[in-house]
Scaffold this motif. Structure first.
Motif, short mmCIF file in Angstrom:
data_model
loop_
_atom_site.label_atom_id
_atom_site.label_comp_id
_atom_site.label_asym_id
_atom_site.label_seq_id
_atom_site.Cartn_x
_atom_site.Cartn_y
_atom_site.Cartn_z
N VAL A 177 0.83 -1.20 0.00
CA VAL A 177 0.00 0.00 0.00
C VAL A 177 0.87 1.25 0.00
N ALA A 178 0.52 2.21 -0.87
CA ALA A 178 1.18 3.52 -0.85
C ALA A 178 0.19 4.54 -0.31
N TYR A 179 0.68 5.40 0.56
CA TYR A 179 -0.19 6.44 1.12
C TYR A 179 0.09 7.77 0.43
N HIS A 180 -0.97 8.38 -0.10
CA HIS A 180 -0.84 9.71 -0.70
C HIS A 180 -1.35 10.76 0.29
N PRO A 181 -0.45 11.59 0.82
CA PRO A 181 -0.90 12.64 1.74
C PRO A 181 -1.55 13.76 0.96
N THR A 182 -2.86 13.88 1.04
CA THR A 182 -3.54 14.89 0.23
C THR A 182 -3.23 16.29 0.77
N CYS A 183 -3.38 17.28 -0.09
CA CYS A 183 -3.01 18.65 0.28
C CYS A 183 -3.81 19.14 1.48
N HIS A 184 -5.11 18.83 1.49
CA HIS A 184 -5.93 19.30 2.60
C HIS A 184 -5.59 18.59 3.89
N ALA A 185 -5.28 17.29 3.81
CA ALA A 185 -4.89 16.57 5.02
C ALA A 185 -3.58 17.14 5.56
N VAL A 245 -2.12 -0.92 -4.00
CA VAL A 245 -3.22 -0.08 -3.53
C VAL A 245 -2.66 1.29 -3.15
N VAL A 246 -3.38 2.35 -3.55
CA VAL A 246 -3.06 3.69 -3.10
C VAL A 246 -4.16 4.11 -2.14
N CYS A 247 -3.77 4.60 -0.97
CA CYS A 247 -4.81 5.06 -0.06
C CYS A 247 -4.57 6.50 0.35
N ALA A 248 -5.65 7.14 0.82
CA ALA A 248 -5.61 8.53 1.23
C ALA A 248 -6.80 8.77 2.15
N VAL A 249 -6.93 9.99 2.63
CA VAL A 249 -8.08 10.31 3.48
C VAL A 249 -9.02 11.28 2.77
N ASP A 250 -8.97 11.32 1.45
CA ASP A 250 -9.87 12.12 0.62
C ASP A 250 -10.24 11.32 -0.61
N ASN A 251 -11.49 10.90 -0.71
CA ASN A 251 -11.90 10.15 -1.89
C ASN A 251 -11.94 11.01 -3.14
N CYS A 270 -9.57 13.24 -4.14
CA CYS A 270 -8.25 13.10 -4.75
C CYS A 270 -8.06 11.68 -5.27
N LEU A 271 -8.58 10.71 -4.52
CA LEU A 271 -8.43 9.31 -4.96
C LEU A 271 -9.22 9.03 -6.23
N ALA A 272 -10.36 9.73 -6.41
CA ALA A 272 -11.11 9.55 -7.65
C ALA A 272 -10.30 10.07 -8.83
N HIS A 273 -9.54 11.14 -8.56
CA HIS A 273 -8.70 11.71 -9.61
C HIS A 273 -7.54 10.78 -9.95
N ILE A 274 -6.79 10.39 -8.92
CA ILE A 274 -5.65 9.49 -9.13
C ILE A 274 -6.15 8.15 -9.67
N VAL A 288 -3.74 -0.94 -10.49
CA VAL A 288 -3.56 -0.41 -9.13
C VAL A 288 -4.90 0.13 -8.65
N ARG A 289 -5.29 -0.27 -7.43
CA ARG A 289 -6.57 0.16 -6.87
C ARG A 289 -6.39 1.36 -5.97
N VAL A 290 -7.43 2.17 -5.84
CA VAL A 290 -7.42 3.22 -4.82
C VAL A 290 -8.45 2.86 -3.75
N LEU A 291 -8.09 3.13 -2.51
CA LEU A 291 -8.97 2.81 -1.39
C LEU A 291 -8.83 3.89 -0.33
N HIS A 292 -9.93 4.32 0.22
CA HIS A 292 -9.87 5.22 1.36
C HIS A 292 -9.27 4.48 2.55
N LEU A 293 -8.53 5.20 3.36
CA LEU A 293 -7.90 4.59 4.53
C LEU A 293 -8.93 3.89 5.42
N ALA A 294 -10.14 4.47 5.51
CA ALA A 294 -11.17 3.86 6.35
C ALA A 294 -11.51 2.45 5.88
#
Lengths: 241, 417
Positions: free
Chosen positions: A130-138, A202-208, A210-214, A225-231
Motif C-alpha cells: 500500500v502507498a499512502y498519498h498525503p492529500t493537500c488538505h490533510a 493499492v493507493v490510499c488517502a483520506v480524501d476520496n 483526490c483518490l477519484a482523480h488518481i 492499481v486500486r485506490v482505497l480510502h484509509l477507512a
C-alpha cells in the motif's frame, strides 16, 4: 462517544463503502454513530469556485444539521470537507456579514482516531502493498502529519510503500480538474508515475475526491492499481464480502 | 508605443503549448527541484524561521497600514540626500518617465521585475535610448546612465537596497550621469532597523544563506558616482490592491519567488501562461488585484491553482495566497452575476446549491444522477462524460456510482434492526 457522521456528498453518491467503513470501524471501537439524515453538502465546492452566496447557504444548512442533536463530535472521512468546515466556514460567514454559528468539534477520521480516541491499532489486517498519498488538505490545511501513517503501520500484514515527492498535489483541485484540465492531467500523470514506481497494489488517502482523480488516471491506464480510502483498510471487509 | 506585458489568453489556453514543450518542462522541473532543496536546507538551519516569517509579515502589514505617510517620509529623505522622486500612477506613465529621464542616452538596464512590469525597455527604445541588458555588454564602459530595480527602500534614510546573485546592477551603480531606480510603492520599509528581518529572510527564502552582492545607495555624493539620482515610484494598481481587505496581504510580497518554486502548476507551465511577470501563485493574485478582473484572461488567473497550499507554507511574509485566490474567484463570479444571460457555470452552480439546499431535493437528484451515471458506465467505470464534464474523461475514468447510496444503506439498516 456519540458521534455524528458527516459522510460528504460525493462519498454518499460515489463511495458509500467508505461511509459504511467509518460506521463499522467506530462501532467496533465502541462508539455510537449517528447519521443526521438532513445533511447534504458543506459548501466547499461552491466556496472554492467563487460562489460565495451559495456557499453561505450550504454552510448555514450544515450548521443547522450538526449543531443540534447533542453530538460529542462530528467525524468525516474527508480531509478537505473537514478543512472546509473548520477553516473556510468562518470565512464564508464573514464574507456574508454573519457570525459563524457554534458547532461541535469537527474531525477528519484519522485525527479523531489518533487525537481524540488515542487509538493507532484498530485491529485491522490488510495483506497488500500500500502507498499512502498525503492529500493537500490533510497535510497542509489540517496538519494531519503522520497520523494516517501511524494507523497504517499498525495494520497487520500491510506492506507500506513510500511515494516519491509524496506531498505534491495530484492536480485535482475541485473544479480546477475541469477548468484547467490539461495542467490537471499533467500533474496526475506525474503522480501516477511516482505511484507506479513504488510497485504498490493499492493507493490510499483520506480524501476520496483526490483518490477519484488518481484512481481515474490509474484506471484509464488499466494499471491494475486500486485506490482505497484509509477507512476501508482500517475497517476490514464487510459482512458477506 | 510602450508595452507593459499583460495576459492576453485565458490561462488554460496559454498553458497548452507550454505543457507540450519538452525542454521547458525539464528545465522547470530540474530548476524547481534544485531551488526547493537549497531553500529547505537554508531554512532548516534557521532555528527562528517561524519568528522571522511572523516578523516580516508584521513589518509589512504595519508599513502598508501607513503607506502614504511612509512614502512621503521616503520622498523627504531621498530629496534631502540630493535625489529626485517621481510618482507614476500607471505602467505607461512610469515607463515614459524613465524614458524622459534617460533623455535618449544609452542605458545599462539589468533585469528587474518592476522594469518588466512597466515595459521600460520598449519605452526607452522608443525614445531613442539604446538598452544594454547587463553589465557584460561590450559597450558597457561607454554607458553613462543606468536604470535599475530595487528590493527594499528605507523611508528613514532614503536608502535603496538590492540583493543580487550575479551583481549586474551593482556594476551599474557608479555610472557618471544618472542613476534611475524604479520601485513599486509597496517596497518601502519605515526604518533602517527593519532591514534586520528582510535581509535574513529574503535570501534564505530564495534558497541561499546570503546573497553575494548586497548593494545600498542613497541620493548623490558630489564627485562620487552618478551626478543625478532619480527614484520612480510606481503605483500601477497597487493602491487598488491595498483597498482590498483580503487582497492587500499580497502587497507584503518581497519578491523571493519561493512560491513559484513550490507551485505544482507553475512547475508545469512556467511563467508564460500567466501573461505578466513574475507569474506563479503570487502573479496569479497580483495581476488581478492590480488590474481588476475585467478581461477573460486576467479573470482566469485566480483559477490557475489547485489551492494545494504549498505557496502559503513557504512564503517568508506569510501571505495566504490560496485565501486570496479564493477571494478573487468570488470577485470574478460576482462580476459575472450581473450579466443578462447567466454563464452556464452559474446556472449549474445555482442548480447544485438549490438541490443541496434541501435533503429531499438532494436525495431525488442523487437517485436520478446515479441512475443516469450507471447508464453511462461499462465495467464499473465511466469512460466518457458529455459536455463540459468531458474535460474530466478526456484522460481519466470515473468510477460508476454504486446502486445504493450511503444514506439509503443507512436507512435500510435502521429499518432492518
Amino acid at each position: 462517544m456519540r458521534v455524528a457522521l458527516f459522510v460528504a456528498c460525493y462519498n454518499d453518491a460515489l463511495f458509500p463503502a467508505t461511509g459504511r467503513a467509518v460506521v463499522r470501524l467506530l462501532e467496533r471501537l465502541g462508539h455510537q454513530v449517528v447519521f443526521p439524515a438532513a445533511q447534504t453538502c458543506c459548501g466547499q465546492m461552491h466556496w472554492s469556485t467563487g460562489y460565495r452566496a451559495e456557499a453561505a447557504a450550504l454552510a448555514s444548512g450544515f450548521a443547522e444539521v450538526f449543531s443540534g442533536g447533542g453530538f460529542d463530535a462530528v467525524v468525516t472521512p474527508s480531509a478537505s470537507c473537514a478543512a472546509a468546515v473548520r477553516r473556510d466556514h468562518a470565512r464564508i460567514f464573514r464574507a456574508a456579514g454573519r457570525d459563524a454559528p457554534p458547532l461541535p468539534p469537527v474531525h477528519e477520521l484519522t485525527e479523531f482516531l489518533v487525537d481524540v480516541l488515542g487509538v493507532t491499532d484498530v485491529g485491522a489486517s490488510f495483506p497488500h502493498r500500500v502507498a499512502y498519498h498525503p492529500t493537500c488538505h490533510a497535510t497542509r490545511a489540517l496538519g494531519a502529519g503522520d497520523r494516517p501513517l501511524r494507523l497504517l503501520r499498525a495494520v497487520r500484514s500491510l506492506e507500506l510503500a513510500e511515494i516519491p515527492a509524496a506531498d505534491e498535489c495530484c492536480g485535482f483541485g475541485g473544479t480546477f480538474a475541469l477548468k484547467n484540465a490539461d495542467v490537471s492531467v499533467a500533474l496526475v500523470a506525474d503522480k501516477v508515475r511516482h505511484i507506479r514506481a513504488t510497485a504498490a497494489d493499492v493507493v490510499c488517502a483520506v480524501d476520496n475526491s483526490c483518490l477519484a482523480h488518481i484512481g481515474g488516471a490509474l484506471s484509464r491506464l488499466r494499471s491494475g492499481v486500486r485506490v482505497l480510502h484509509l477507512a476501508d483498510i482500517l475497517a476490514g471487509p464487510e459482512d458477506g464480502a | 508605443m510602450t508595452a507593459a506585458p499583460r495576459p492576453r489568453l485565458r490561462f488554460a489556453d496559454a498553458a497548452r503549448p507550454a505543457l507540450a514543450d519538452t525542454a521547458l518542462r525539464r528545465d522547470l522541473r530540474d530548476g524547481a527541484a534544485a531551488v526547493r532543496a537549497r531553500r529547505a536546507a537554508a531554512v532548516a538551519e534557521t532555528p527562528d524561521w517561524a519568528e522571522l516569517r511572523a516578523a516580516g509579515r508584521a513589518l509589512k502589514d504595519r508599513t502598508l497600514l501607513n503607506l502614504d505617510a511612509c512614502l512621503e517620509r521616503l520622498e523627504r529623505a531621498v530629496t534631502a540626500a540630493g535625489g529626485t522622486v517621481h510618482w507614476a500612477v500607471g505602467a505607461a506613465e512610469a515607463a515614459r518617465t524613465v524614458a524622459r529621464l534617460a533623455g535618449g542616452a544609452a542605458v545599462a538596464m539589468p533585469a528587474a521585475p518592476v522594469l518588466e512590469e512597466i515595459g521600460a525597455a520598449d519605452a526607452l527604445a522608443a525614445a531613442g535610448s539604446t538598452v544594454h541588458r547587463t553589465g557584460a555588454d561590450a559597450e558597457f564602459p561607454a554607458v553613462r546612465t543606468a536604470v535599475t530595480g530595487v528590493d527594499v527602500m528605507v523611508a528613514e534614510t532614503g536608502a535603496m537596497v538590492l540583493l543580487e546573485w550575479a551583481g549586474d546592477a551593482r556594476r551599474c551603480l557608479a555610472v557618471p550621469d544618472a542613476l534611475i531606480t524604479v520601485a513599486g510603492i509597496e517596497q518601502v520599509v519605515p526604518d533602517r532597523a527593519d532591514l534586520e528581518v528582510l535581509l535574513r529572510s529574503l535570501p534564505r527564502s530564495a534558497g541561499e544563506r546570503l546573497t553575494p552582492a548586497v548593494s545600498v545607495w542613497t541620493g548623490v555624493a558630489p564627485g562620487d558616482g552618478p551626478a543625478a539620482f532619480h527614484l520612480v515610484l510606481v503605483d500601477n494598481g497597487r493602491t487598488r490592491a491595498l483597498a482590498d481587505e483580503i487582497g492587500r496581504a499580497a502587497l507584503r510580497c518581497v519578491g523571493c519567488a519561493a512560491c513559484l518554486d513550490v507551485c505544482p502548476v507553475y512547475e508545469r507551465t512556467g511563467p508564460g501562461p500567466y501573461g505578466a511577470p513574475p507569474g506563479g501563485p503570487i502573479g496569479a493574485v497580483r495581476v488581478p488585484l492590480q488590474r481588476g478582473v475585467g478581461s477573460a484572461a486576467t479573470a482566469s488567473l485566480p483559477f490557475a491553482s489547485t489551492l494545494c497550499g504549498a505557496c502559503a507554507d513557504v512564503c517568508p511574509v506569510e501571505i495566504d495566497i490560496p485565501e486570496v485566490l479564493v477571494h478573487l474567484r468570488g470577485e470574478v463570479v460576482d462580476a459575472r452575476r450581473g450579466r443578462p444571460v447567466p454563464t452556464p457555470e452559474l446556472a449549474v452552480m445555482r442548480a447544485a446549491a438549490w438541490t443541496m439546499g434541501d435533503p429531499q431535493r438532494y436525495e431525488a437528484a442523487l437517485r436520478g444522477g446515479v441512475r443516469w451515471a450507471r447508464l453511462l458506465s461499462r465495467g464499473g467505470r465511466i469512460r466518457r462524460l458529455p459536455g463540459r464534464f468531458g474535460a474530466w474523461t478526456d484522460a481519466r475514468d470515473l468510477p460508476a456510482p454504486p446502486a445504493r447510496s450511503f444514506r439509503v444503506w443507512w436507512r435500510d439498516r435502521a429499518g432492518a434492526r
